[in-house]
Design a protein around this motif. Structure first.
Motif, mmCIF file in Angstrom:
data_model
loop_
_atom_site.group_PDB
_atom_site.id
_atom_site.type_symbol
_atom_site.label_atom_id
_atom_site.label_comp_id
_atom_site.label_asym_id
_atom_site.label_seq_id
_atom_site.Cartn_x
_atom_site.Cartn_y
_atom_site.Cartn_z
ATOM 1 N N ALA A 94 -6.388 -13.616 4.627
ATOM 2 C CA ALA A 94 -6.039 -13.249 3.258
ATOM 3 C C ALA A 94 -6.425 -11.803 2.962
ATOM 4 O O ALA A 94 -5.660 -11.045 2.351
ATOM 5 N N GLU A 95 -7.622 -11.409 3.404
ATOM 6 C CA GLU A 95 -8.083 -10.038 3.160
ATOM 7 C C GLU A 95 -7.211 -9.036 3.905
ATOM 8 O O GLU A 95 -6.809 -7.997 3.346
ATOM 9 N N LEU A 96 -6.897 -9.319 5.166
ATOM 10 C CA LEU A 96 -6.070 -8.398 5.946
ATOM 11 C C LEU A 96 -4.656 -8.305 5.394
ATOM 12 O O LEU A 96 -4.045 -7.238 5.399
ATOM 13 N N LEU A 97 -4.127 -9.417 4.914
ATOM 14 C CA LEU A 97 -2.773 -9.395 4.388
ATOM 15 C C LEU A 97 -2.650 -8.508 3.152
ATOM 16 O O LEU A 97 -1.594 -7.921 2.903
ATOM 17 N N ARG A 98 -3.722 -8.398 2.388
ATOM 18 C CA ARG A 98 -3.664 -7.516 1.218
ATOM 19 C C ARG A 98 -3.388 -6.073 1.641
ATOM 20 O O ARG A 98 -2.683 -5.334 0.959
ATOM 21 N N GLY A 99 -3.926 -5.687 2.786
ATOM 22 C CA GLY A 99 -3.692 -4.335 3.267
ATOM 23 C C GLY A 99 -2.337 -4.119 3.897
ATOM 24 O O GLY A 99 -1.936 -2.974 4.151
ATOM 25 N N VAL A 100 -1.601 -5.220 4.148
ATOM 26 C CA VAL A 100 -0.282 -5.136 4.781
ATOM 27 C C VAL A 100 0.813 -4.872 3.751
ATOM 28 O O VAL A 100 1.883 -4.355 4.087
ATOM 29 N N SER A 101 0.565 -5.184 2.497
ATOM 30 C CA SER A 101 1.612 -5.083 1.471
ATOM 31 C C SER A 101 2.312 -3.722 1.443
ATOM 32 O O SER A 101 3.549 -3.665 1.346
ATOM 33 N N PRO A 102 1.588 -2.590 1.539
ATOM 34 C CA PRO A 102 2.293 -1.297 1.510
ATOM 35 C C PRO A 102 3.273 -1.123 2.671
ATOM 36 O O PRO A 102 4.312 -0.465 2.506
ATOM 37 N N LEU A 103 2.963 -1.687 3.838
ATOM 38 C CA LEU A 103 3.883 -1.576 4.973
ATOM 39 C C LEU A 103 5.166 -2.360 4.712
ATOM 40 O O LEU A 103 6.264 -1.896 5.044
ATOM 41 N N ILE A 104 5.031 -3.552 4.130
ATOM 42 C CA ILE A 104 6.219 -4.354 3.818
ATOM 43 C C ILE A 104 7.055 -3.653 2.753
ATOM 44 O O ILE A 104 8.301 -3.598 2.837
ATOM 45 N N THR A 105 6.394 -3.094 1.751
ATOM 46 C CA THR A 105 7.111 -2.366 0.698
ATOM 47 C C THR A 105 7.860 -1.174 1.265
ATOM 48 O O THR A 105 9.022 -0.920 0.898
ATOM 49 N N ALA A 106 7.228 -0.441 2.165
ATOM 50 C CA ALA A 106 7.885 0.720 2.781
ATOM 51 C C ALA A 106 9.104 0.296 3.568
ATOM 52 O O ALA A 106 10.160 0.956 3.520
ATOM 53 N N ALA A 107 9.015 -0.813 4.301
ATOM 54 C CA ALA A 107 10.161 -1.299 5.069
ATOM 55 C C ALA A 107 11.287 -1.736 4.150
ATOM 56 O O ALA A 107 12.470 -1.486 4.431
ATOM 57 N N ALA A 108 10.958 -2.379 3.035
ATOM 58 C CA ALA A 108 11.984 -2.831 2.097
ATOM 59 C C ALA A 108 12.680 -1.644 1.426
ATOM 60 O O ALA A 108 13.905 -1.664 1.225
ATOM 61 N N ARG A 109 11.929 -0.627 1.103
ATOM 62 C CA ARG A 109 12.521 0.538 0.441
ATOM 63 C C ARG A 109 13.335 1.397 1.393
ATOM 64 O O ARG A 109 14.224 2.149 0.955
#
Length: 346
Positions: free
Chosen positions: A125-140
């Motif tokens: 859960a803690e590590l996934l919080r840090g992954v969100s910006p990477l997913i957002t960058a890929a979506a954009r």
């Protein structure tokens, strides 16, 4: 000329067998030592070989082509396989990102790698919080692409997001690609996780999606996937056997639309075979094994064995023994429903 499969052998999982001399010509099955696990297709194979040699160019071309053509299901599958390879050999991805930091394809691959890394950690859960910006960058990076939204759905499941937020992600995903199979599977997994034991709701979701999909869409296999989740979960009350058989029937009909030994449908057929075995439908399971040919996949066999290929071969032997005596001939048996087998048989 470089032997592609020979180069892949040290990195992927290829042919091995628990019984090298086992032959099944009468059943219409390839010999055990001809079966491959998770074999790449003729586009992914060269990309994996090049990555093994440290070059990202073939993978970049492969993913760029899926994006240009809008082949989102292929893109999703290739990203998963490339990320699995890169977990132990990440240098080529790092070189690619350094050369093209805004490339939508490498951004997506890095996001998948980050989710995979977090998923295997006790601190998920803690590590996934840090992954969100990477997913957002890929979506954009490419607003048409649904695959980053499949990642977002997986991320929401891992971080135990609420239903309202998940619903917003789901709407964004299907707005981009209403029939994207990966997003449907991610949603099914979320429902199974958040409604643990409420398999009727999962089957309802899968049935509605399949009813709205064309006959040749992979979404037709979603109810069988939900049935497999139910069977893997120790069953329980609430799901009539008729629903499980109907889910299997829908996937059988989809399978019949594709050629035998089709790599694209191998994953669907492997999971369908597992469901048919659990339901005791030996004739139908044997027919799916014929259609699978030499193409075993790690899932679902890895769920019950450390050696998924060995487990696949064991199931083939079991199905051949159960189905062949009732038929008494080598030809294709009629698709019939046997009694449901007890789970302790497997």
């Amino acid at each position: 000329m470089v032997d592609t499969m020979a180069l892949l052998l040290p990195f992927g999982r290829a042919s091995r067998t628990t019984s090298p001399s086992a032959q099944h010509p009468a059943a219409g099955l390839p010999a055990d030592d001809e079966v491959l696990l998770d074999a790449p297709d003729d586009r992914l194979g060269p990309a994996l070989v090049a990555a093994g040699q440290g070059s990202h160019r073939a993978a970049a071309d492969l993913l760029a082509a899926t994006r240009a053509l809008g082949r989102w299901d292929h893109r999703d599958r290739y990203v998963l396989r490339l990320a699995a390879f890169a977990r132990s050999r990440p240098e080529w991805v790092q070189t690619w990102h350094a050369a093209a930091p805004d490339d939508p394809d490498v951004l997506l691959l890095r996001a998948q790698l980050a989710v995979d890394h977090a998923w295997g950690s006790p601190a998920r859960a803690e590590l996934l919080r840090g992954v969100s910006p990477l997913i957002t960058a890929a979506a954009r990076a490419d607003d048409r692409d649904p695959v980053p939204w499949r990642l977002a759905l997986d991320h929401a499941r891992g971080s135990r997001a609420g239903h309202t937020y998940f619903g917003e992600l789901w709407e964004a995903a299907v707005r981009r690609a209403p029939l994207h199979y990966g997003c449907h599977v991610a949603a099914l997994r979320y429902l199974a996780s958040s409604w643990h034991g409420s398999h009727r709701e999962c089957l309802d979701f899968a049935d509605r999606a399949a009813q709205d999909a064309p006959a040749d869409s992979l979404v037709q296999a979603l109810p069988a996937r939900a049935a497999l989740v139910y069977l893997n979960d120790g069953c329980g009350p609430g799901v009539p056997p008729e629903r499980l058989h109907a889910a299997a029937d829908r996937a059988v009909a989809l399978s019949a639309r594709f050629p035998a030994a089709d790599l694209w449908l191998a994953a669907v057929r492997n999971k369908l075979t597992c469901v048919l075995v659990e339901l005791g439908r030996w004739d139908d399971a044997l027919e799916q094994l014929r259609l699978i040919g030499p193409h075993a996949t790690s899932y679902p066999w890895s769920r019950s064995a450390d050696d998924p290929l060995g487990r696949f071969l064991e199931v083939r032997h079991q199905v051949r023994r159960r189905a062949a005596p009732a038929r008494g001939r080598a030809g294709h048996p009629p698709g019939g429903r046997a009694r449901r087998a007890g789970r302790r048989d497997h």
